[in-house]
Scaffold this active site. Structure first.
Site, PDB file in Angstrom:
ATOM      1  N   LYS A 100      73.264  23.086   3.130  1.00 50.45           N
ATOM      2  CA  LYS A 100      74.460  23.889   2.911  1.00 50.45           C
ATOM      3  C   LYS A 100      75.126  24.178   4.256  1.00 50.45           C
ATOM      4  O   LYS A 100      74.455  24.519   5.230  1.00 50.45           O
ATOM      5  CB  LYS A 100      74.112  25.205   2.220  1.00 50.45           C
ATOM      6  CG  LYS A 100      74.171  25.150   0.713  1.00 50.45           C
ATOM      7  CD  LYS A 100      74.128  26.544   0.121  1.00 50.45           C
ATOM      8  CE  LYS A 100      74.437  26.512  -1.366  1.00 50.45           C
ATOM      9  NZ  LYS A 100      74.471  27.862  -1.965  1.00 50.45           N
ATOM     10  N   GLU A 105      68.549  34.252 -16.620  1.00 51.76           N
ATOM     11  CA  GLU A 105      68.956  35.513 -17.228  1.00 51.76           C
ATOM     12  C   GLU A 105      68.089  35.888 -18.430  1.00 51.76           C
ATOM     13  O   GLU A 105      67.769  37.065 -18.633  1.00 51.76           O
ATOM     14  CB  GLU A 105      70.431  35.443 -17.647  1.00 51.76           C
ATOM     15  CG  GLU A 105      71.413  35.376 -16.497  1.00 51.76           C
ATOM     16  CD  GLU A 105      71.663  33.966 -15.991  1.00 51.76           C
ATOM     17  OE1 GLU A 105      72.459  33.811 -15.043  1.00 51.76           O
ATOM     18  OE2 GLU A 105      71.060  33.016 -16.541  1.00 51.76           O
ATOM     19  N   ARG A 118      74.477  35.184 -21.274  1.00 54.41           N
ATOM     20  CA  ARG A 118      73.479  34.121 -21.367  1.00 54.41           C
ATOM     21  C   ARG A 118      72.125  34.628 -21.870  1.00 54.41           C
ATOM     22  O   ARG A 118      71.206  33.833 -22.074  1.00 54.41           O
ATOM     23  CB  ARG A 118      73.314  33.450 -19.996  1.00 54.41           C
ATOM     24  CG  ARG A 118      74.631  33.027 -19.346  1.00 54.41           C
ATOM     25  CD  ARG A 118      74.419  32.237 -18.095  1.00 54.41           C
ATOM     26  NE  ARG A 118      74.084  30.858 -18.403  1.00 54.41           N
ATOM     27  CZ  ARG A 118      73.624  29.983 -17.495  1.00 54.41           C
ATOM     28  NH1 ARG A 118      73.422  30.356 -16.248  1.00 54.41           N
ATOM     29  NH2 ARG A 118      73.351  28.748 -17.845  1.00 54.41           N
TER      30      ARG A 118
END
Length: 606
Positions: A245, A330, A358
């Site tokens: 990243k 979640e 979710r």
């Protein structure tokens, strides 16, 4: 500066290039992304890490006929630029501009809309089945990061895909050791061992995938031949690439969390922290949970991979043994909280409204039915701005208020947010406190105290004569514009505070004392709290005209929060316009009462 990139208007142009110039093209593309995001704001560090991958995919595969599904979408800027949207990147995530995520309506190269995590393999599998069943020779590619591979849905798809050894499916595992925060958990250790060559890829092989890698995802001389070879293979394939990243821009590579989604900045100096005058609601929550945890050792904090976004960085520093980042999971987050609550802990689940969607079954089945004391701190409830429809907190009021045992609160300002969170912590069942993104109103925090459950507060009283009275029932963030509008119309304003239980006594009082009611909520009108008010009024038999204001039956496009609220008619000017139009429509129906209200309203505005 962008001699090569300016010649690329479609992947066909890219495929016409000699392989030797792909490296210089990658340098130009990375520089373009850096300067574009620095001027407009947007997602940076993840996109700097996928430049070579985007080039290699469009160079090797015949897009758009071959399908590429980018998981989440934070890593798809290079893809957008290479597929004809280079000049549009200056207005990305801005009103009327291109989305920060892939959208099918935006480009034929965006084969699947993605913004929530861990969906790419399922979608690509469906496309691969469609290709096989329709005898269409196309390749289907899912690009998924190691953060997204912590989501259970990804493994459901891998498990299912491994059954079908005749499908043209390639999964690219983009391994950069990050979601938004650094990855945690057992999978992180396993992937690290894979990168180091210390273990076999049995996890993927046992699921029926042929495994290749790990390879350097920034080396086009390795990446392109690997994709060419895999293009010739049949059956489920998995290519493990290692990327960084922020690659190519050292500030982002050193601190990819800070550069995940920065605002505008000068690339020469990097992101400079800004001093915010008024605290954000997220900061209010952060201070509140630290204050409470210092007093009660039973409090734990749970987040599904949103440590920074949900304001739990300080909590983790101060209470590391009571902080749980469960990654992008979640469903697990809620049932994990339920288990902790069963045995005496006081779980606080910090979660965005859009991500709460979710885990709906777990909320009902594992928490509400058992009436467990789990507190949900629901951030980003309502308008979110540049992230648009996929992240707008439009539905939580409607899907929460119908669940038995659940208390739902909505603060009007940051101090009330502290007090309602404290109130929720004292209850013995599940509670949710929903609050918006962004700064509060500058209200000074007071010492923690509980507020009466299910009770609102009248904060302005009309001076209108009997027969021409108007009351605004405002929920949460709508209290401030309601007060502004009430100053023009001379209306009563009630800060309702509670979505569930509703203050039935206050609603009945307002219905008796006023001739027209207006409900205001930063959420969908259909099934929202305005509907809850109507349901109660219908049961009483006293039913004055009621105007419901909130989000219409449509998805909310991206733009600044101010632009979106204006577009939805939920800024002060839009609310005033809607109320005036409503009163005029009632007047046209020959209502003497509403004619009087309309006359007083017009005089007030003059």
């Amino acid at each position: 500066m962008f001699d090569l990139l300016n010649t690329i208007d479609s992947p066909a142009d890219l495929r016409a290039l000699h392989a030797q110039v792909l490296g210089p093209l990658a340098d130009e593309l990375r520089t373009f992304i850096l300067h574009s995001v620095s001027k407009s704001g947007g997602h940076l560090s993840a996109n700097l890490g996928t430049v070579e991958l985007a080039i290699a995919l469009h160079y090797v595969f015949d897009t758009p006929d071959d399908r590429i599904v980018w998981d989440v979408g934070h890593q798809a800027y290079a893809h957008k630029i290479l597929t004809g949207r280079r000049e549009a990147m200056g207005n990305i995530r801005q009103q009327g501009g291109v989305s920060g995520f892939p959208r099918r309506c935006e480009s034929e190269y965006d084969t699947f809309g993605t913004a929530h995590s861990s969906t790419s393999i399922s979608a690509a599998l469906g496309m691969a089945v469609a290709a096989r069943n329709q005898a269409h020779r196309r390749h289907c590619v899912a690009v998924i990061g190691d953060g997204a591979l912590t989501g259970g849905m990804a493994y459901e798809a891998l498990n299912n895909a491994g059954r079908y050894q005749d499908l043209p499916l390639l999964v690219i595992f983009n391994d950069n050791e990050m979601s938004i925060s650094p990855s945690v958990g057992a999978l992180r250790r396993h992937f690290a061992e894979l990168r180091a060559g210390h273990c076999d890829a049995m996890l993927f092989k046992s699921l029926g995938f042929s495994y290749t890698g790990p390879i350097d995802g920034h080396n086009l001389d390795v990446l392109v031949p690997a994709l060419i070879a895999l293009k010739q293979c049949r059956g489920p394939q998995l290519l493990h690439i290692v990327t960084q990243k922020g690659h190519g821009y050292s500030p982002a590579a050193i601190d990819p969390v800070l550069y995940h989604a920065p605002g505008k900045f000068d690339p020469a100096h990097g992101v400079v922290p800004t001093v915010i005058g008024k605290p954000t609601y997220t900061q209010v929550f952060s201070q509140w949970i630290c204050d409470e945890a210092a007093l009660d050792p039973r409090i734990i904090a749970i987040t599904p991979a949103m440590r920074e976004g949900s304001g739990l960085v300080e909590f983790e520093k101060r209470f590391p043994d009571r902080f749980f980042d469960v990654e992008i999971a979640e469903q697990h987050a809620l049932t994990f909280a339920a288990g902790a609550a069963v045995d005496g802990l006081k779980p606080v689940v910090a979660i965005y409204s859009t991500f709460m969607q979710r885990a709906y079954d777990q909320l009902i089945h594992d928490i509400a039915i058992q009436n467990l004391p789990v507190l949900f701190a629901i951030d980003r409830a309502g308008v979110v701005g540049g992230d648009g429809a996929t992240h707008t907190g439009a539905f939580d009021i409607a899907f929460l208020r119908c669940i038995p045992n659940l208390t739902v609160m909505t603060p009007a300002d940051e101090n009330e947010c502290r007090q309602l969170l404290h109130t929720a912590l004292q209850l013995h069942g599940p509670c949710a406190v929903r609050y918006p993104r962004g700064q509060g109103r500058g209200v000074t925090a007071s010492s923690l105290h509980s507020l009466p459950v299910g009770r609102g507060q009248i904060c302005r009283v009309t001076r209108r004569p009997v027969g021409a009275r108007l009351a605004l029932l405002a929920f949460g963030s709508m209290v401030a514009p309601a007060l502004e509008v009430a100053g023009v119309l001379d209306a009563t304003v009630a800060n309702m505070r509670f979505i569930k239980p509703l203050d039935h006594h206050l609603i009945e009082q307002l219905a008796r004392d006023n001739d027209v009611l207006v409900t205001l909520e930063e959420g969908c009108v259909m099934g929202g709290v305005g509907s809850a008010c109507l349901e109660h009024l219908a049961s009483t038999g006293h039913f004055p005209p009621v105007l419901q204001l909130g989000f219409n039956d449509e998805f909310i496009e991206h733009g600044t929060p101010e632009q979106v609220l204006e577009m939805c008619g939920l800024d002060a000017a839009g609310i005033l316009h809607s109320i005036t139009a409503f009163l005029c429509s009632l007047d046209m129906k020959s209502s003497t009462t509403c004619s009087a209200i309309n006359a007083v309203t017009l005089r007030s505005r003059q």
